[in-house]
Design an enzyme around this catalytic site. Structure first.
Site, PDB file in Angstrom:
ATOM      1  N   HIS A 104       0.832  -1.206   0.000  1.00 22.14           N
ATOM      2  CA  HIS A 104       0.000   0.000   0.000  1.00 22.14           C
ATOM      3  C   HIS A 104       0.865   1.254   0.000  1.00 22.14           C
ATOM      4  O   HIS A 104       0.645   2.172  -0.800  1.00 22.14           O
ATOM      5  CB  HIS A 104      -0.926  -0.020   1.225  1.00 22.14           C
ATOM      6  N   GLU A 105       1.861   1.300   0.896  1.00 19.04           N
ATOM      7  CA  GLU A 105       2.716   2.488   1.001  1.00 19.04           C
ATOM      8  C   GLU A 105       3.501   2.734  -0.287  1.00 19.04           C
ATOM      9  O   GLU A 105       3.624   3.880  -0.743  1.00 19.04           O
ATOM     10  CB  GLU A 105       3.686   2.332   2.176  1.00 19.04           C
ATOM     11  N   HIS A 159       1.653   4.459  -3.071  1.00 16.40           N
ATOM     12  CA  HIS A 159       1.668   5.925  -3.084  1.00 16.40           C
ATOM     13  C   HIS A 159       2.823   6.445  -3.940  1.00 16.40           C
ATOM     14  O   HIS A 159       2.683   7.438  -4.657  1.00 16.40           O
ATOM     15  CB  HIS A 159       1.806   6.458  -1.654  1.00 16.40           C
ATOM     16  N   GLU A 204      -5.719   7.058  -0.928  1.00 20.03           N
ATOM     17  CA  GLU A 204      -5.682   5.848  -0.095  1.00 20.03           C
ATOM     18  C   GLU A 204      -6.392   4.683  -0.773  1.00 20.03           C
ATOM     19  O   GLU A 204      -5.908   3.547  -0.747  1.00 20.03           O
ATOM     20  CB  GLU A 204      -6.313   6.134   1.271  1.00 20.03           C
TER      21      GLU A 204
END
Length: 445
Positions: A307-308, A311, A387
């Site tokens: 997920h990070e 970004h 997100e």
């Protein structure tokens, strides 16, 4: 024709400050009622939240909500009194007096602004200290999150203050010098300078400033490190170093993030994020038996990092930097148009002078208040969109199941409450709620 005099400016600033506070108070009240009235988790989460955990999360949210309302009310009254009594002008005159008592040139605007910064920052820190102590040593302590000792807290507070002053005072001096000597286009020079400072701090902070407050250690060799390196390589993330930060000495909350420019990226994991990495003494035995803390397993940590890194891959960081830079440029442009406007200073008690730093403070803190409120809401909306995109990216990497389980675990470990008032959440939450993220991941499977 409407006359924009000092009285109009004062009344407008005063009215908006209370209008904004009333709105925030209304939203907080709505969410406070949710904490009070909720008796069970949503049906979708009942298998993850037992009755005891749900009540713990509810009481934690209730305590934080009550604290936030009281703290917000105090800050509002404090700001109101400061404006009504011309507090900024008082502290400015006090700065003059301090320089005179030290036989330093009180007519030097740079020196006066630096002393003003020290005095106002010190005063604000002392005024807010009781709330900080209460939050850390009562609220967080009561719910099992605070790990700081009083001595650790004192040292940490002093270090933060000193580092803050060492950074801010040269910046204040540089900003005033640029405005004084930059001519009609000083706002462009000021924007360029601030941009360079931001890049410098983003580069220097992780390696030289953050370690002053927390211990950073290389992630030990093993299965987790190899898996993270493999994940980074699979999406061409230029990973150079992997760190574990000893956040457990400060709090039992957990997190993970990456930083660095170009091909010099680093990933940092909180030790509280890694299942079994931190051990603590059991409170249920007399022999200090060691028990494992909560956290995520390796597969779940990879999902979190998926997920990070999403970004980064989706250029969310770059987009946020561009938005921030355009916003800073716009604010400096408006400051360029207003900083010599006499009524602006009269409204805050500066009848005999027009200090540059005070003008910048008034414009960015008060004149821009309506703009800042709208911009904050829009960036919150954008953040939630990012997100969801990062979650979808992790899902495409094959981490949907583990991302869902990690989100649930982190929510439970941090006593996150699963129910929110829709209006409060829409205005405040930069991240979607747990239920919204789980539902979105289900839809993309």
């Amino acid at each position: 024709m409407l006359e924009i005099n000092s009285d109009f400016i004062f009344r407008s600033v005063f009215a908006f400050l209370w209008l904004e506070f009333t709105w925030e108070l209304y939203l907080s009240y709505r969410q406070h009622q949710v904490y009070k009235k909720s008796s069970k988790p949503p049906p979708e989460l009942e298998k993850h939240f037992n009755s005891e955990t749900f009540q713990k999360a509810r009481l934690y949210g209730l305590d934080k909500s009550g604290y936030g309302i009281v703290h917000g009310l105090f800050n509002q009254i404090f700001s109101t009194v400061l404006i009504l009594l011309n507090g900024h002008a008082y502290f400015w005159n006090l700065s003059h007096s301090a320089l005179l008592s030290l036989n330093l040139p009180a007519d030097n605007e740079i020196l006066t602004s630096m002393v003003f910064t020290v005095i106002l920052s010190s005063f604000s820190t002392l005024v807010d200290m009781p709330f900080t102590i209460y939050y850390t040593f009562w609220l967080e302590e009561r719910h099992g999150f605070n790990k700081q000792t009083p001595w650790f807290f004192i040292k940490d507070t002093i270090k933060k203050y000193i580092v803050g002053m060492l950074i801010s005072l040269p910046l204040v001096a540089a900003v005033i010098f640029i405005v004084q000597s930059g001519g009609d286009y000083f706002f462009l020079y000021l924007w360029s300078f601030v941009t360079l400072v931001i890049v410098l701090l983003m580069t220097v902070y992780p390696d030289y400033i953050a370690p002053l407050f927390d211990k950073y250690s290389p992630l030990p060799e093993g299965e987790l490190k190899s898996a993270i390196e493999k994940l980074a390589a699979s999406i061409d993330f230029p990973l150079k170093k992997l760190y574990v930060v000893e956040g457990s000495k400060r709090s039992s909350h957990s997190n993970a993030y990456f930083y660095g420019f170009f091909n010099n990226k680093r990933i940092v994991l909180f030790d509280t994020l890694i299942e079994g990495y931190v051990k603590e003494e059991s409170e249920t035995t007399e022999k200090s038996e060691k028990v494992l803390k909560k956290g995520c397993n390796n597969a779940e940590i990879l999902a979190v990092l998926g997920h990070e890194l999403g970004h980064w891959k989706l250029n969310h960081v770059t987009k946020n930097i561009v938005i921030s830079e355009l916003n800073i440029l716009f604010m400096f442009l408006v400051f360029n148009l207003l900083f010599q406007y006499r009524p602006l200073y009269d409204a805050f008690g500066f009848h005999d002078s027009q200090p540059i730093f005070i003008g910048l403070y008034i414009v960015t803190s008060y004149i821009f208040s309506p703009y800042n409120a709208i911009l904050s809401f829009l960036t919150t909306l954008l953040s939630r969109h990012f997100e969801f995109e990062a979650d979808r990216f992790a899902k495409k990497l094959g981490h949907a199941v583990n991302l869902k389980s990690s989100l649930i675990k982190l929510n439970l470990d941090n006593l996150g409450f699963p129910i929110y008032d829709w209006l409060y959440s829409s205005w405040h939450h930069s991240h979607p709620t747990l239920l919204q993220r789980l539902n979105a991941l289900d839809k993309t499977e």
